[in-house]
Design an enzyme around this catalytic site. Structure first.
Site, short mmCIF file in Angstrom:
data_model
loop_
_atom_site.label_atom_id
_atom_site.label_comp_id
_atom_site.label_asym_id
_atom_site.label_seq_id
_atom_site.Cartn_x
_atom_site.Cartn_y
_atom_site.Cartn_z
CG ASN A 11 -0.40 -6.86 -3.01
OD1 ASN A 11 -0.84 -7.54 -2.08
ND2 ASN A 11 -0.02 -7.39 -4.16
CE LYS A 13 3.53 -8.35 -3.84
NZ LYS A 13 4.62 -8.49 -4.80
CG HIS A 96 -0.18 -9.70 -8.20
ND1 HIS A 96 0.99 -10.41 -8.10
CD2 HIS A 96 0.09 -8.44 -7.77
CE1 HIS A 96 1.93 -9.60 -7.63
NE2 HIS A 96 1.40 -8.41 -7.42
P1 13P Z 1 7.05 -4.79 -4.93
O1 13P Z 1 6.71 -3.35 -4.67
O2 13P Z 1 7.47 -5.53 -3.69
O3 13P Z 1 7.99 -4.95 -6.07
O4 13P Z 1 5.69 -5.52 -5.36
C1 13P Z 1 4.92 -4.96 -6.36
C2 13P Z 1 3.64 -5.70 -6.43
O5 13P Z 1 3.60 -6.84 -6.84
C3 13P Z 1 2.43 -5.02 -5.95
O6 13P Z 1 1.30 -5.74 -6.29
#
Ligand code: 13P
Length: 258
Positions: A11, A13, A96
């Site tokens: 992900n 983001k 999420h």
């Molecule tokens: P991190 O691996 O950066 O902690 O993020 C996890 C996450 O939210 C995946 O959706």
């Protein structure tokens, strides 16, 4: 998805633009081999989905939407629907922690999105997890139950086969403070216990459960060795193609050992 497979999802983001996404996929394609027991899924910016859908070999990688609106069409300025994503993505993240906490999405929104995904042939990845204070108060299992009920309210046991549950404790996301394997085992058992209560034991034992929260190339193997979970949802460590390829390699090794 059969539980003898591993699902590894990156992900990204709100990171990497369209050009960077394309370069990343070129790089990753050279570094990971296709394996029928490991499914690799990328969740890039929504802007890159169209380009990547043409670029990727779906046998090597699948695509996921990070978000979408629950209505199929209409006057919803700025939104993208699951209907519009149909055929481009195979998975969609729902609920999420960042959607719940930064954008104040409720269980009602989450459940509507789970329905929209299923209606459009997209597998929803329902993210659930307790906050630090719920954990301190010993309310982890209750918090998971509430979010399962909230997100799955209208889902039938047949539809549950297409739903992935991602256990992402809020306190572990992006903090470097990952849940230890014993925490993950306890949470996954609680999730299956709740699902057994809601859907019966067959559905509960066959549902795919992922762990996410500060997983790195170094910690991935510890989680992949757990029989309670079926894969990983990775944020920060998925932004680097080589690090992510390293995690995918660990998934190959974990299925080979079985
Ligand atoms: P991190 O691996 O950066 O902690 O993020 C996890 C996450 O939210 C995946 O959706």
């Amino acid at each position: 998805m059969a539980r003898d497979k591993k699902l590894i999802i990156g992900n990204w983001k709100m990171n990497l633009g369209v050009h960077e996404a394309s370069l990343y996929v070129h790089k990753l394609a050279d570094q990971v081999k296709s394996h029928r027991d490991v499914e690799v899924v990328l969740a890039p910016t929504i802007l890159a989905l169209q380009t990547l859908s043409v670029q990727v070999n779906y046998r090597q990688f699948k695509l996921a939407a990070q978000n979408f609106y629950w209505r199929d069409h209409g006057a919803f300025t700025g939104e993208v629907s699951a209907t519009q994503l149909r055929g481009i993505v195979q998975y969609g993240l729902v609920g999420h922690s960042e959607r719940r906490h930064v954008f104040h999405e409720t269980d009602k929104d989450t459940r509507a999105k789970v329905q929209a995904a299923l209606r459009n042939g997209i597998k929803p990845i329902l993210c659930i997890g307790e906050t630090a204070s719920e954990r301190t108060m010993g309310e982890t299992s209750d918090a998971l139950y509430d979010q399962l009920i909230g997100g799955l309210a209208n889902v039938t046991s047949e539809e549950l086969e297409d739903v992935i549950i991602a256990y992402e404790p809020v306190w572990a996301i992006g903090t470097g403070n990952n849940a230890v394997p014993n925490d993950v085992i306890a949470a996954a058992r609680a999730i299956r216990h709740h699902l057994k209560h809601l859907y019966g034991s067959r559905a509960a034992s066959s549902v795919t459960i992922l762990y996410g929260g500060s997983v790195t190339e170094h910690s991935a193997a510890d989680y992949l060795a757990l029989s309670e979970i079926d894969g990983l949802l990775i944020g920060g460590a998925s932004l680097d193609a080589s690090a992510f390829a390293g995690i995918v390699e660990k998934a190959y090794q974990s299925v080979k050992k079985k």
